[in-house]
Write an enzyme that holds these catalytic residues in place. Sequence first.
Site, PDB file in Angstrom:
ATOM      1  CG  HIS A  94      -2.384   0.506   0.773  1.00 47.49           C
ATOM      2  ND1 HIS A  94      -3.138   0.210   0.138  1.00 47.49           N
ATOM      3  CD2 HIS A  94      -2.781   1.989   1.356  1.00 47.49           C
ATOM      4  CE1 HIS A  94      -4.285   1.145   0.183  1.00 47.49           C
ATOM      5  NE2 HIS A  94      -3.815   2.208   0.939  1.00 47.49           N
ATOM      6  CG  ASP A 164      -9.075   6.312   8.684  1.00 49.26           C
ATOM      7  OD1 ASP A 164      -9.762   6.091   9.635  1.00 49.26           O
ATOM      8  OD2 ASP A 164      -8.955   7.322   7.860  1.00 49.26           O
ATOM      9  CD  GLU A 280     -10.335   9.421  10.501  1.00 50.07           C
ATOM     10  OE1 GLU A 280     -10.851   9.830   9.563  1.00 50.07           O
ATOM     11  OE2 GLU A 280      -9.756   8.513  10.711  1.00 50.07           O
TER      12      GLU A 280
END
Length: 531
Positions: A94, A164, A280
């Site tokens: 990632h 997340d 958030e």
Amino acid sequence: MATKLLLTFAICRLIVTVGLTLDPTELLLLGVDAQLSVDPTDVKAASLDFGLLTGAQPPLAVMHPASSQDVAQLVKAAYGSNFGFTVSARGHGHSINGQAQTANGVVVQMSGSIGGSGVASGRKPPHPRVWPQERFVDVWGGELWIDVLRSTLQHGLAPKSWTDYLYLSVGGTLSNAGISGQAFNHGPQISNVHELDVVTGKGELLTCSEEQNSEMFHAVLGGLGQFGIITRARISLEPAPQRVRWIRVLYSNFSTFTRDQEYLISLHEQPASQKFDYVEGFVIVDEGLINNWRSSFFSPHNPVKISSLEPNGGVLYCLEIAKNYHESTASTIDQEVESLLKKLNFIPASVFTTDMPYVDFLDRVHKAELKLRSKGLWEVPHPWLNLFVPKSKIADFDKGVFKGILGNKTSGPILIYPMNKNKWDHRSSAVTPDEDVFYLVALLRSALDNGEETHSLEYLTNQNRQILRFCDEAGITVKQYLPHYKTHQEWVDHFGNKWDRFYRLKMEFDPRHILASGQQIFTPTNMASWQ
């Protein structure tokens, strides 16, 4: 024998192709050839990452380790090699800018099998081991956080701090920081680690913690893979909630939005009933985005209309908050949420609420991933830019970037939320602004080949440069999260007063610069230049 001949032939072919001087028999003599793959599918997968920004960088081979000893054996061979080759650990791939790639060595595929051959020997890394009484879990460095969650939930426990997106490797996030909406309360993931097993750049396997090899322990956490490969991590746990009340409220005034966010994170020392568990937020500069991204949250029958909410400067801000609870305490959750919401100053009638199982909340981004994959919009370039912005300059950033540079079009979510610096251990290698409160601003945009100039890779890349240039000219001392720099001086400036220690420990634990060369902090050395 056939496997060794195939490996020799393939590596020789690669060496001729890239002009390397590595003797392929060195890899064969490691005694781990069953875990070394030159399968084209493996090599291709290891040559790419989520960012798709750097172009393919095929490694010499891909290793599928089953133990810390496998990794140590490979790195030790690289360290003692007469010619030298690099070793890069790769989790779920990632990274954005090729940080886990290496064209001159071996990629250690820590997270499962990425290609066709997998682990030929059938050996696999250890499964997570949960210690219920002590409330921690020992996990392989390549374990994905989603699988850590599944393992700990069997004991009614869960890690405290998250990212997340859960399809990331433990070693990968701990090498950066690992942040999400829980960080204001529990700190980043690197603040919730008891112990590590690390393979250094010399091939030594060290166990480190606060009490044992403590300098290495803190250096590795947030150390961008420069000092060692994390092969085991002992993660702190807490009793797992059962459900989550997930709430979004809207603001048209930026100072009101940030004031409420900062108030909520100031409650971190309060009892659980008097604070949210997750804080958030995101910026809305494009009306289409709020009604399409994670669209299951907002009702398609009642879409949010930016124009009807009279945004200041054409921009809206969404505060995203969540409260965990157990079914046994469901009777009090409404009252607790209402009490907290009364102290906020969001736009009246802009409250969007949903209730879901804890696992579904934590895994919410994966659902968005599946939607994007189904539309062919996942495997596209991702010119992401993640910045830590000091609290004192966040209003300037809003005026210059959200209301200025970005315009009214974007191609992905723009997250913004504050964190408390005292939840970060200053001894780690992670770098944050020098203020008690700082913000993450994450421009998580995708480059799309759809004919729109504002969605093109060139446009978004240039816009990122423009944002960084604005910050520099406006005196906004940002720190990149998941940093990417191209010059030595930029890295020195990034680490600031941590650079001297960072450099010293690199020379101690990875003197040949074998590890994580894709970060482009240090240049690998061959034997001639090293001696």
